[in-house]
Design a protein around this motif. Sequence first.
Motif, PDB file in Angstrom:
ATOM      1  N   VAL A  99     -45.780   1.675 -51.656  1.00 30.89           N
ATOM      2  CA  VAL A  99     -45.083   2.517 -50.958  1.00 30.89           C
ATOM      3  C   VAL A  99     -46.183   2.834 -49.292  1.00 30.89           C
ATOM      4  O   VAL A  99     -45.431   3.028 -48.095  1.00 30.89           O
ATOM      5  N   GLY A 105     -39.084   3.882 -45.581  1.00 28.64           N
ATOM      6  CA  GLY A 105     -39.333   5.730 -44.776  1.00 28.64           C
ATOM      7  C   GLY A 105     -39.239   5.146 -43.800  1.00 28.64           C
ATOM      8  O   GLY A 105     -38.646   5.911 -42.601  1.00 28.64           O
ATOM      9  N   TYR A 241     -36.062   0.097 -49.332  1.00 26.55           N
ATOM     10  CA  TYR A 241     -36.876   1.452 -50.220  1.00 26.55           C
ATOM     11  C   TYR A 241     -36.747   0.500 -51.615  1.00 26.55           C
ATOM     12  O   TYR A 241     -37.402   0.099 -52.445  1.00 26.55           O
ATOM     13  N   PHE A 336     -41.486   7.988 -49.450  1.00 32.73           N
ATOM     14  CA  PHE A 336     -40.507   7.405 -48.624  1.00 32.73           C
ATOM     15  C   PHE A 336     -39.889   8.617 -47.879  1.00 32.73           C
ATOM     16  O   PHE A 336     -39.569   8.371 -46.864  1.00 32.73           O
TER      17      PHE A 336
END
Length: 434
Positions: A99, A105, A241, A336
Amino acid sequence: MKKLALHWQILIGMTLGVLWGMLASSLGLVEFTLDWISPFGTIFINLLKLIAVPLVLVSLITGVTSLSDISRLSRIGSKTIALYLTTTVIAVVLGLVLVNAFEPGKAFSPEKREEFKQQFASTTSQKSTDAASVEQQGPLQPLIDIVPSNIFNSMTDNGSMLQVIFFALLFGISLILIPPDKAQPVNDFFEGVNMAILKIVDIIMMAAPYGVFALLGGLVVEFAGDDPSAALELLLVLGYYCLVVAIGLGLMIFVVYPVLVVTIGKTKYGHFLKGIFPAQMLAFSTSSSAATLPVTMECAEKNLGINKEISSFVLPLGATINMDGTSLYQSVAAVFIAQAYGIDLSLTAQLGIVMTATLASIGAAAVPGAGTVMLVIVLQQAGIPVEGIALILAPDRLLDMLRTTVNVTGDATVSMLVARTEGQLHPPTEITVK
């Protein structure tokens, strides 16, 4: 004519269920699907949940008593818990690495973020309320929760599986400690009950393809409503995502577990995957490690050659405390959401996520959506706005299916490793699946 293997039947049922859901949305058959098809999926899930507690209770008691001495039980238990914690920490760290590398995000616009908040406001509020009650508890509350005050009350709630496991272990250990002539009639009773429960599993699994069809048909219809393009649009917005989470889960199944199975388990990973495939398919369609447990145990024993005394101890424990997929998802989702809100998390904050996600996975019930409630605690610990959970609720059901598949694969992996180190792994020459 040779009968089609169960996992292929389940796969066909899943495919037809998704196709029916999309078709029903296009033809205005949403109400019909929800009223006349979806309930059969609910019935199938209820049948699996029906035997979850009896299966865990009886299989653990028979598993513990088959070990015959306390020192062996202690050794196997220590190995099992150590391996479960190790794979969970690996999953969380892997999720954080991915991530931070892909930064999904930052793809959200403020307008889209506000839209998600409004759309899922009521659900977010409910998740926050559920998590708040857990957050207010003392540091030793998880330990208190393990010990039941009334085992019969615990056996009426699938969410109290840890309490059932505690009682089963205590009961099994006590049977080892009393004179063998007194314990034998009780052992015979539980062995007979165990055989009966496994036969119930066989009967229920005959309906699995139909149950999976109804389950996924209803799920697609609920997600899309009367506009199938709405589901596609939503999945495209959150696709980045989902992709990051899926890559992490894929690395667990195709990199982390293979390394463990080949190096410690001394088994070809293709053989392992083929043997556990029916359980993976059921885990994917039900999103419940507990509901899949009967099939996981059957695959481990019949297809992978894991001795019953190992599988009946390690797998029920894993279905409750080993949530590799859930832990990875929680770490990705937390960062995120922080990225979507423009929050830069320090290394200390992310190490806190590792610890919290690992411990939260132990307390997460092995039922659909439990990981989402535990995620709120992870967010609060890291100082991330809880409201941001609204951003990930839309695709969560799909990801829940994927991470449950990883959870079940992780359970089977650890079971194989423990069996190999104990000399209790005897792979069959040919895999057969009912």
